[in-house]
Design a protein around this motif. Structure first.
Motif, mmCIF file in Angstrom:
data_model
loop_
_atom_site.group_PDB
_atom_site.id
_atom_site.type_symbol
_atom_site.label_atom_id
_atom_site.label_comp_id
_atom_site.label_asym_id
_atom_site.label_seq_id
_atom_site.Cartn_x
_atom_site.Cartn_y
_atom_site.Cartn_z
ATOM 1 N N ASN A 67 -6.881 5.583 -6.313
ATOM 2 C CA ASN A 67 -7.799 4.716 -5.866
ATOM 3 C C ASN A 67 -7.939 4.887 -4.586
ATOM 4 N N ALA A 68 -8.758 6.130 -4.144
ATOM 5 C CA ALA A 68 -8.627 6.402 -2.572
ATOM 6 C C ALA A 68 -9.533 5.350 -2.012
ATOM 7 N N LEU A 69 -10.667 5.177 -2.737
ATOM 8 C CA LEU A 69 -11.680 4.355 -1.802
ATOM 9 C C LEU A 69 -11.053 2.874 -1.472
ATOM 10 N N GLU A 70 -10.135 2.227 -2.557
ATOM 11 C CA GLU A 70 -9.604 1.083 -2.038
ATOM 12 C C GLU A 70 -8.596 1.216 -1.151
ATOM 13 N N TRP A 71 -7.815 2.238 -1.097
ATOM 14 C CA TRP A 71 -6.760 2.738 -0.094
ATOM 15 C C TRP A 71 -7.392 2.788 1.333
ATOM 16 N N VAL A 72 -8.425 3.305 1.384
ATOM 17 C CA VAL A 72 -9.312 3.725 2.500
ATOM 18 C C VAL A 72 -9.557 2.198 3.223
ATOM 19 N N GLY A 73 -10.318 1.325 2.329
ATOM 20 C CA GLY A 73 -10.509 0.218 2.699
ATOM 21 C C GLY A 73 -9.359 -0.911 3.074
ATOM 22 N N ARG A 74 -8.544 -0.801 2.544
ATOM 23 C CA ARG A 74 -7.304 -1.635 3.183
ATOM 24 C C ARG A 74 -6.653 -0.833 3.978
ATOM 25 N N MET A 75 -6.536 0.213 4.465
ATOM 26 C CA MET A 75 -6.076 0.728 5.475
ATOM 27 C C MET A 75 -6.952 0.590 6.586
ATOM 28 N N ASN A 76 -8.119 0.608 6.650
ATOM 29 C CA ASN A 76 -9.114 0.413 7.682
ATOM 30 C C ASN A 76 -8.848 -1.075 8.107
ATOM 31 N N ASN A 77 -8.627 -1.842 7.158
ATOM 32 C CA ASN A 77 -8.297 -3.499 7.501
ATOM 33 C C ASN A 77 -7.335 -3.608 8.316
ATOM 34 N N ILE A 78 -6.119 -3.090 7.680
ATOM 35 C CA ILE A 78 -4.854 -3.159 8.622
ATOM 36 C C ILE A 78 -4.908 -2.569 9.780
ATOM 37 N N ARG A 79 -5.685 -1.368 10.005
ATOM 38 C CA ARG A 79 -5.921 -0.612 11.297
ATOM 39 C C ARG A 79 -6.452 -1.700 12.240
ATOM 40 N N ALA A 80 -7.433 -2.221 11.678
ATOM 41 C CA ALA A 80 -8.413 -3.318 12.575
ATOM 42 C C ALA A 80 -7.563 -4.473 12.954
ATOM 43 N N CYS A 81 -6.803 -4.894 12.104
ATOM 44 C CA CYS A 81 -6.103 -6.024 12.418
ATOM 45 C C CYS A 81 -4.852 -5.794 13.251
ATOM 46 N N ILE A 105 0.835 -1.236 -0.066
ATOM 47 C CA ILE A 105 -0.144 -0.005 -0.031
ATOM 48 C C ILE A 105 0.759 1.172 0.167
ATOM 49 N N THR A 106 0.716 2.095 -1.015
ATOM 50 C CA THR A 106 1.736 3.289 -1.119
ATOM 51 C C THR A 106 0.841 4.425 -1.368
ATOM 52 N N GLU A 107 1.550 5.745 -1.266
ATOM 53 C CA GLU A 107 0.884 6.981 -1.762
ATOM 54 C C GLU A 107 0.233 7.220 -3.043
ATOM 55 N N GLN A 108 0.969 6.113 -3.790
ATOM 56 C CA GLN A 108 0.322 5.982 -5.600
ATOM 57 C C GLN A 108 -0.901 5.397 -5.406
ATOM 58 N N LEU A 109 -1.273 4.433 -4.795
ATOM 59 C CA LEU A 109 -2.369 3.755 -4.563
ATOM 60 C C LEU A 109 -3.418 4.912 -3.846
ATOM 61 N N LYS A 110 -3.009 5.575 -3.037
ATOM 62 C CA LYS A 110 -3.897 6.395 -2.538
ATOM 63 C C LYS A 110 -4.523 7.676 -3.498
ATOM 64 N N ALA A 111 -3.535 8.035 -4.252
ATOM 65 C CA ALA A 111 -3.792 8.954 -5.225
ATOM 66 C C ALA A 111 -4.558 8.530 -6.368
#
Length: 124
Positions: free
Chosen positions: A98-112, A90-96
């Protein structure tokens, strides 16, 4: 009249009516800010580890202990999140892109990561 052990150790009594009541106070403790993890661990100690809670409270070390637990948990959470981000690419490029996918993956990581911190530090 002979001094009691309490008086020999520097204790004093307060008269209330016909009785002498020992003046007992908890030792002074330096106030330190306690965050989310420290408060969660405090609740855990009160509910499941009452003897440890009472010992820390009466020795005057509860606040510093909780501040240390909070600091350890916060550092562990940050290290876990960074490690999982790198492992999953997960990089800043992904954030730029596809922001929605980045948020979903980051929320999953934070929950884990929160689950790991809770299991290893807070509720242990």
């Amino acid at each position: 009249m002979e001094k009691t052990i309490f008086e020999e150790l520097g204790g004093r009594y307060e008269r209330q009516g016909d009785y002498l009541i020992p003046c007992i106070a908890l030792p002074a403790e330096k106030e330190q800010p306690i965050g989310l993890f420290g408060r969660r661990h405090l609740d855990y100690l009160k509910q499941h580890r009452r003897v440890t809670y009472t010992n820390l409270l009466t020795s005057g070390r509860l606040n510093s202990y909780l501040a240390d637990i909070d600091r350890q948990a916060q550092e562990r959470l940050e290290r876990l999140i960074e490690g999982m981000k790198q492992a999953q690419g997960i990089t800043e490029q992904l954030k730029a892109e596809n922001a929605l996918e980045w948020v979903g993956r980051m929320n999953n990581i934070r929950a884990c990561a929160m689950e790991i911190v809770n299991t290893e530090i807070i509720y242990a």
